[in-house]
Design an enzyme around this catalytic site. Structure first.
Site, PDB file in Angstrom:
ATOM      1  N   CYS A  42       1.084  -1.102   0.109  1.00  0.00           N
ATOM      2  CA  CYS A  42       0.203  -0.271   0.089  1.00  0.00           C
ATOM      3  C   CYS A  42       1.368   1.430   0.141  1.00  0.00           C
ATOM      4  O   CYS A  42       1.384   1.874   1.051  1.00  0.00           O
ATOM      5  CB  CYS A  42      -0.776   0.180   1.386  1.00  0.00           C
ATOM      6  SG  CYS A  42      -2.662   1.189   1.208  1.00  0.00           S
ATOM      7  N   CYS A  59      -0.331   3.956   2.273  1.00  0.00           N
ATOM      8  CA  CYS A  59      -0.790   4.144   3.169  1.00  0.00           C
ATOM      9  C   CYS A  59       1.483   4.394   3.604  1.00  0.00           C
ATOM     10  O   CYS A  59       1.361   5.191   4.852  1.00  0.00           O
ATOM     11  CB  CYS A  59      -0.600   2.165   3.689  1.00  0.00           C
ATOM     12  SG  CYS A  59      -2.647   1.693   3.288  1.00  0.00           S
ATOM     13  N   ASP A  60       2.187   3.267   3.497  1.00  0.00           N
ATOM     14  CA  ASP A  60       3.659   3.987   3.771  1.00  0.00           C
ATOM     15  C   ASP A  60       4.402   4.510   2.715  1.00  0.00           C
ATOM     16  O   ASP A  60       5.632   5.005   3.424  1.00  0.00           O
ATOM     17  CB  ASP A  60       3.903   2.412   3.376  1.00  0.00           C
ATOM     18  CG  ASP A  60       2.805   1.928   4.203  1.00  0.00           C
ATOM     19  OD1 ASP A  60       2.884   1.601   5.436  1.00  0.00           O
ATOM     20  OD2 ASP A  60       2.766   0.144   3.789  1.00  0.00           O
TER      21      ASP A  60
END
Length: 330
Positions: free
Chosen positions: A142, A145-146
């Protein structure tokens, strides 16, 4: 469901299948609505966040939080209002009539007046031992997300479809260099995504390559690549490896029972969490193939709880009217 005796099954007003942000939010809201939900946590309690390290983009955590810690907070809040969280995986369902029938771990029968599905989705991985070991330590599925953890670092995205190129383009906001590793010599992505990615100076395509191993002891330091044509093996130093080969919704037990789309995500009615079966609701990544974020999953968990509460109230009101009509006609 052969040889399962439902005559002695527990009956619940509300059953939530799965946890994660969606399921635990649904459990919280249905608990506060006095629906006494029973939550079957499945094979991965907490969902994908249970294997995530730092979470920096969930509101209310200004300093960030570890994924497992955040899921513990969700769980504690749901339990505070009475949610009954249980170990066990729902292995088969029958939604053809109410109360709905479910089997837990292929042996325990359970009945429910309403069901909320939050079984989530699983990212597709390469199946490498070190890939799994370094998940959350440089390996991710992701970018949204990261990606921010890889400022001015070199990263790679595996894949050749829209998902991979979307991840790669997003990562250019943070990374110094983004490699796109693809096993073929042409992309499967839509033409507009290809044009955007090819025009981006930070992106370099590595054609006809497969990832054979992920390097690093405590965090990713590189990958081992194999040329699919020559067989030549090489190493590529980098700090982050992102898998862009898609997600698979955990919806196998609902095939031929609920309406699923071509990728097996549960289809819900517009602006709602209603599925094709009245009284069954779906939320989180099992029905969302677009956003796939913890905060949006939690939002749909709230929606499912409210939809389910209102639906149950309507059913109870209709049953009372039927009962009164029956009494007056006699």
């Amino acid at each position: 469901m052969k040889d399962i005796d439902f005559s002695v099954a527990e009956r619940h007003k509300m059953v939530v299948i799965g946890t994660g942000p969606a399921g635990l939010t649904a459990a919280l809201y249905t608990s506060r609505a006095n629906l006494d939900p029973v939550v079957f946590q499945g094979s991965e309690p907490g969902g994908q966040l249970s294997t995530t390290t730092d979470v920096e983009n969930f509101p209310g955590y200004p300093d960030g939080v570890m994924g497992p810690d955040m899921m513990q907070h969700f769980e504690a809040q749901a339990k505070r209002f009475g949610a009954d969280l249980r170990w066990g995986t729902v292995t088969s369902v029958d939604f053809s009539e109410r109360p709905f029938r479910m089997v837990i771990d292929e042996e325990t029968a359970v009945l429910a007046d309403a069901v909320i599905i939050s079984t989530g989705a699983s990212a597709q991985y390469l199946g490498l031992e070190n890939e799994k070991r370094l998940l959350g330590h440089g390996v991710s599925a992701c970018a949204t997300c990261d990606g921010a953890f890889f400022r001015e670092q070199d990263v790679a995205v595996v894949g050749g479809g829209d998902t991979a190129l979307e991840e790669a383009l997003f990562l250019t906001r943070f990374a110094r260099k983004v490699y796109v590793i693809h096993r073929r010599d042409e992309l499967r992505a839509s033409m507009i995504m290809q044009e955007r990615a090819i025009a981006e100076e930070k992106i370099e395509f590595l054609w006809n390559r497969t990832v054979e191993d992920v390097l690093g002891e405590k965090e990713v330091t590189g990958v081992v690549l194999r040329d699919t044509q020559s067989g030549e093996v090489s190493e590529l130093p980098l700090q982050g490896l992102f898998l862009g080969i898609g997600h698979r919704p955990n919806t196998d037990i609902f095939k031929h029972i609920l309406t699923l789309d071509s990728n097996n995500y549960i289809v819900t009615e517009p602006d709602s969490t209603y599925t094709s079966v009245a009284g069954v609701f779906a939320c989180g990544d099992a029905q969302d193939h677009v956003y796939r974020q913890a905060v949006t999953a939690a939002g749909t968990g709230c929606m499912a709880a409210i939809d389910a509460e209102r639906w149950l109230s309507e059913q109870e009101a209709a049953e009372r009217v039927t009962m009164l009509n029956s009494l007056t006609s006699n």
